[in-house]
Write a protein that holds these residues in place. Structure first.
Motif, PDB file in Angstrom:
ATOM      1  N   ALA A 153      -2.673  14.224  -5.400  1.00  0.00           N
ATOM      2  CA  ALA A 153      -3.296  13.361  -4.396  1.00  0.00           C
ATOM      3  C   ALA A 153      -4.770  13.117  -4.696  1.00  0.00           C
ATOM      4  N   TYR A 154      -5.440  14.123  -5.269  1.00  0.00           N
ATOM      5  CA  TYR A 154      -6.867  13.978  -5.556  1.00  0.00           C
ATOM      6  C   TYR A 154      -7.096  12.860  -6.575  1.00  0.00           C
ATOM      7  N   THR A 155      -6.260  12.820  -7.609  1.00  0.00           N
ATOM      8  CA  THR A 155      -6.355  11.747  -8.611  1.00  0.00           C
ATOM      9  C   THR A 155      -6.036  10.393  -7.986  1.00  0.00           C
ATOM     10  N   ALA A 156      -4.967  10.351  -7.171  1.00  0.00           N
ATOM     11  CA  ALA A 156      -4.569   9.098  -6.526  1.00  0.00           C
ATOM     12  C   ALA A 156      -5.649   8.609  -5.561  1.00  0.00           C
ATOM     13  N   TRP A 157      -6.297   9.543  -4.876  1.00  0.00           N
ATOM     14  CA  TRP A 157      -7.358   9.233  -3.927  1.00  0.00           C
ATOM     15  C   TRP A 157      -8.518   8.519  -4.618  1.00  0.00           C
ATOM     16  N   TRP A 158      -9.020   9.088  -5.696  1.00  0.00           N
ATOM     17  CA  TRP A 158     -10.154   8.484  -6.392  1.00  0.00           C
ATOM     18  C   TRP A 158      -9.762   7.205  -7.124  1.00  0.00           C
ATOM     19  N   LEU A 159      -8.540   7.162  -7.620  1.00  0.00           N
ATOM     20  CA  LEU A 159      -8.064   5.933  -8.260  1.00  0.00           C
ATOM     21  C   LEU A 159      -7.977   4.807  -7.237  1.00  0.00           C
ATOM     22  N   THR A 160      -7.476   5.127  -6.044  1.00  0.00           N
ATOM     23  CA  THR A 160      -7.388   4.128  -4.981  1.00  0.00           C
ATOM     24  C   THR A 160      -8.761   3.640  -4.576  1.00  0.00           C
ATOM     25  N   LEU A 161      -9.711   4.556  -4.411  1.00  0.00           N
ATOM     26  CA  LEU A 161     -11.073   4.164  -4.037  1.00  0.00           C
ATOM     27  C   LEU A 161     -11.695   3.252  -5.097  1.00  0.00           C
ATOM     28  N   ALA A 162     -11.435   3.551  -6.364  1.00  0.00           N
ATOM     29  CA  ALA A 162     -11.977   2.716  -7.444  1.00  0.00           C
ATOM     30  C   ALA A 162     -11.388   1.310  -7.390  1.00  0.00           C
ATOM     31  N   VAL A 163     -10.075   1.218  -7.167  1.00  0.00           N
ATOM     32  CA  VAL A 163      -9.418  -0.095  -7.091  1.00  0.00           C
ATOM     33  C   VAL A 163      -9.921  -0.870  -5.883  1.00  0.00           C
ATOM     34  N   VAL A 164     -10.042  -0.192  -4.735  1.00  0.00           N
ATOM     35  CA  VAL A 164     -10.531  -0.852  -3.518  1.00  0.00           C
ATOM     36  C   VAL A 164     -11.953  -1.364  -3.729  1.00  0.00           C
ATOM     37  N   ALA A 165     -12.804  -0.554  -4.358  1.00  0.00           N
ATOM     38  CA  ALA A 165     -14.184  -0.976  -4.626  1.00  0.00           C
ATOM     39  C   ALA A 165     -14.207  -2.188  -5.554  1.00  0.00           C
ATOM     40  N   LEU A 166     -13.370  -2.169  -6.585  1.00  0.00           N
ATOM     41  CA  LEU A 166     -13.305  -3.296  -7.522  1.00  0.00           C
ATOM     42  C   LEU A 166     -12.867  -4.570  -6.810  1.00  0.00           C
ATOM     43  N   LEU A 167     -11.840  -4.474  -5.980  1.00  0.00           N
ATOM     44  CA  LEU A 167     -11.349  -5.641  -5.253  1.00  0.00           C
ATOM     45  C   LEU A 167     -12.401  -6.162  -4.278  1.00  0.00           C
ATOM     46  N   HIS A 168     -13.129  -5.239  -3.642  1.00  0.00           N
ATOM     47  CA  HIS A 168     -14.143  -5.649  -2.660  1.00  0.00           C
ATOM     48  C   HIS A 168     -15.323  -6.352  -3.330  1.00  0.00           C
ATOM     49  N   PHE A 188       0.832  -1.203   0.000  1.00  0.00           N
ATOM     50  CA  PHE A 188       0.000   0.000   0.000  1.00  0.00           C
ATOM     51  C   PHE A 188       0.869   1.256   0.000  1.00  0.00           C
ATOM     52  N   LEU A 189       1.907   1.280   0.850  1.00  0.00           N
ATOM     53  CA  LEU A 189       2.803   2.440   0.901  1.00  0.00           C
ATOM     54  C   LEU A 189       3.499   2.664  -0.440  1.00  0.00           C
ATOM     55  N   VAL A 190       3.992   1.586  -1.021  1.00  0.00           N
ATOM     56  CA  VAL A 190       4.698   1.697  -2.305  1.00  0.00           C
ATOM     57  C   VAL A 190       3.744   2.172  -3.403  1.00  0.00           C
ATOM     58  N   ALA A 191       2.535   1.634  -3.432  1.00  0.00           N
ATOM     59  CA  ALA A 191       1.558   2.034  -4.462  1.00  0.00           C
ATOM     60  C   ALA A 191       1.257   3.521  -4.358  1.00  0.00           C
ATOM     61  N   GLN A 192       1.054   4.009  -3.126  1.00  0.00           N
ATOM     62  CA  GLN A 192       0.789   5.437  -2.946  1.00  0.00           C
ATOM     63  C   GLN A 192       2.004   6.277  -3.320  1.00  0.00           C
ATOM     64  N   GLY A 193       3.193   5.763  -3.032  1.00  0.00           N
ATOM     65  CA  GLY A 193       4.408   6.480  -3.410  1.00  0.00           C
ATOM     66  C   GLY A 193       4.586   6.575  -4.912  1.00  0.00           C
ATOM     67  N   LEU A 194       4.293   5.484  -5.621  1.00  0.00           N
ATOM     68  CA  LEU A 194       4.418   5.482  -7.078  1.00  0.00           C
ATOM     69  C   LEU A 194       3.424   6.445  -7.716  1.00  0.00           C
ATOM     70  N   MET A 195       2.192   6.465  -7.185  1.00  0.00           N
ATOM     71  CA  MET A 195       1.207   7.397  -7.728  1.00  0.00           C
ATOM     72  C   MET A 195       1.621   8.843  -7.449  1.00  0.00           C
ATOM     73  N   ALA A 196       2.152   9.089  -6.248  1.00  0.00           N
ATOM     74  CA  ALA A 196       2.589  10.443  -5.910  1.00  0.00           C
ATOM     75  C   ALA A 196       3.711  10.905  -6.834  1.00  0.00           C
ATOM     76  N   ALA A 197       4.585   9.981  -7.203  1.00  0.00           N
ATOM     77  CA  ALA A 197       5.747  10.343  -8.009  1.00  0.00           C
ATOM     78  C   ALA A 197       5.425  10.481  -9.494  1.00  0.00           C
ATOM     79  N   PHE A 198       4.479   9.682 -10.001  1.00  0.00           N
ATOM     80  CA  PHE A 198       4.341   9.592 -11.453  1.00  0.00           C
ATOM     81  C   PHE A 198       2.999  10.026 -12.040  1.00  0.00           C
ATOM     82  N   LEU A 199       1.948  10.107 -11.235  1.00  0.00           N
ATOM     83  CA  LEU A 199       0.695  10.596 -11.792  1.00  0.00           C
ATOM     84  C   LEU A 199       0.825  12.073 -12.148  1.00  0.00           C
TER      85      LEU A 199
END
Length: 445
Positions: A118-133, A83-94
């Motif tokens: 962060a706003y883009t990463a936030w909604w992207l994360t929520l979408a991925v979490v919803a899909l996985l759930h 989770f930390l790495v995924a958020q770091g990659l989005m912060a660095a490259f989105l």
């Protein structure tokens, strides 16, 4: 110009120096473990040894609970670190809006550039979490079920990162404003703005990791309640809404963060690292876990309506007060850009605001919410915290721990701010306090 060792020593004395730092580090660990045990094994109530003779058995019993129910596995660490790495990659490259921070005195007035995505990463994360759930690949309630192990993983990771950053600052020559005492310097930090390529670690931890983790923990509590009882109670919905609003506010207003004291001045040491990665999410979510672990309950309609009105009213002041202050700063340094993130609330940006000029060149805002009190965002934050407790009812006192803790922390921070401003602005501060005499409550305090 960097602080001298004498000035660092003065700051160290304010915190009690190395002994004070050691006490805070120890109590921070104890607090997380205590709240987890209270929630998991005592129905969210206070627990304590029955007497002096019970001290040894008391600690032994609770240590056994930690070992039996909260020791993380390799897969737990993989989940958390992934989770930390995924958020770091989005912060660095989105892609995102690039904002210049304030001039850094210790870097010759250099202004760092921050990528605000962060706003883009936030909604992207929520979408991925919803899909996985909803696909069943990773049901959200899994986080709830592994709460203790994830908390320990976060604690261990935070301590390891704090140590690595401290050693890295010394090896690379980035240590500054050091007192000479290892424990205190480790606590307060050595490196002001550690970065890995395009990733600013302090911004990553403060905006993305802490608040996104908090929201996911609360959402996992709601998922657990639904899976267990087939419905989600109104108090649980309240906490999901409350933590969504808070997290979303941080993400959509990320461009305001580079001008804040934590980013501009505070070094990234144990204090910020531990509380961003472990303390904030795993302490602040106690109310959500308290509601999720109990049979669904509902409060009276007037009580519930009052909680929602308090939450939304305080949130409006919180969001717009922070916007007014930070957009004012950004307008001054030429970095303000109106964003399209939602919600953009009315009155979050002031046009031609009133302010006081000072001899040191800074401008003090005396308009908007800031003409009523000097810390309107603190007042709103406290009221939101109070609503989190009230929605839990009055059966136990621990749901009110957060608001109590928060008030103490905010008052201490306000006292530090006042002392620093008096020293910085001198007579101009006296002019300012005459213009805005009250700290938190208009015409009262």
């Amino acid at each position: 110009m960097a602080m001298t060792a004498d000035k660092s020593s003065e700051t160290a004395r304010e915190f009690g120096g190395a002994p004070g730092a050691g006490v805070i580090i120890t109590l921070s660990h104890v607090l997380l473990l205590y709240l987890w045990i209270a929630w998991r094994f005592h129905d969210g109530a206070i627990f304590y040894p029955v007497g002096i003779s019970d001290l040894g058995p008391f600690f032994a019993r609770n240590w056994d609970l930690i070992v039996a129910h909260a020791m993380p596995s390799l897969s737990t660490f993989a989940l958390y670190l992934g989770f930390l790495v995924a958020q770091g990659l989005m912060a660095a490259f989105l892609p995102g809006l690039e904002i210049r921070g304030l001039p850094i005195p210790s870097r010759g007035g250099n202004q760092l550039v921050y990528r605000c995505n962060a706003y883009t990463a936030w909604w992207l994360t929520l979408a991925v979490v919803a899909l996985l759930h909803f696909s069943g690949i990773f049901p959200l309630q899994t986080i709830y079920e592994q709460f203790g192990a994830l908390m320990i993983a976060a604690i261990v990771s935070a301590n390891a990162i704090a140590l690595a950053v401290h050693i890295g600052a010394k090896i690379t020559g980035n240590a500054e404003r050091m007192s000479g005492n290892f424990l205190y310097d480790f606590f307060m930090g050595a490196w002001l703005n550690p970065r890995i390529g395009a990733l600013d670690l302090k911004m990553w931890a403060e905006i993305r990791v802490s608040w996104l983790t908090l929201f996911l923990l609360t959402a996992s509590g709601a998922a657990h309640q639904f899976a267990e009882h087939g419905s989600v109670s109104v108090p649980m919905i309240f906490m999901v809404v409350a933590h969504f609003l808070y997290a979303n506010a941080c993400m959509k207003g990320e461009e305001c963060i580079p001008t804040t004291w934590d980013i501009f001045h505070e070094k990234w040491g144990w204090m910020l690292i531990f509380w961003n990665l472990a303390g904030v999410p795993f302490v602040y979510c106690f109310n959500s876990m308290y509601i999720a672990s109990r049979p669904p309950f509902e409060l009276s309609l007037p009580h519930t309506i009052f909680c929602f009105v308090l939450l939304f009213g305080a949130y409006y002041v919180f969001d717009t007060a922070n916007g007014q202050r930070n957009h004012f700063r950004m307008q001054i340094n030429g970095s303000y850009v109106k964003r399209k993130t939602i919600p953009q609330l009315p009155w979050d940006t002031l046009k031609n605001p009133r302010y006081l000029d000072t001899a040191v060149g800074s401008k003090l805002l005396i308009d908007g919410w800031w003409r009523y009190v000097r810390k309107p965002h603190y007042t709103a934050d406290i009221l939101m915290a109070l609503s989190w407790g009230l929605i839990c009812g009055f059966e136990n006192v621990l749901p009110y721990f957060y608001v109590t803790f928060f008030v103490i922390m905010i008052l201490h921070r306000a006292r530090r701010d006042i002392a620093r401003c008096k020293k910085k602005y001198g007579k101009d501060w006296d002019r300012y306090t005459k213009e805005v005499p009250h700290l938190l409550i208009p015409k009262v305090f």
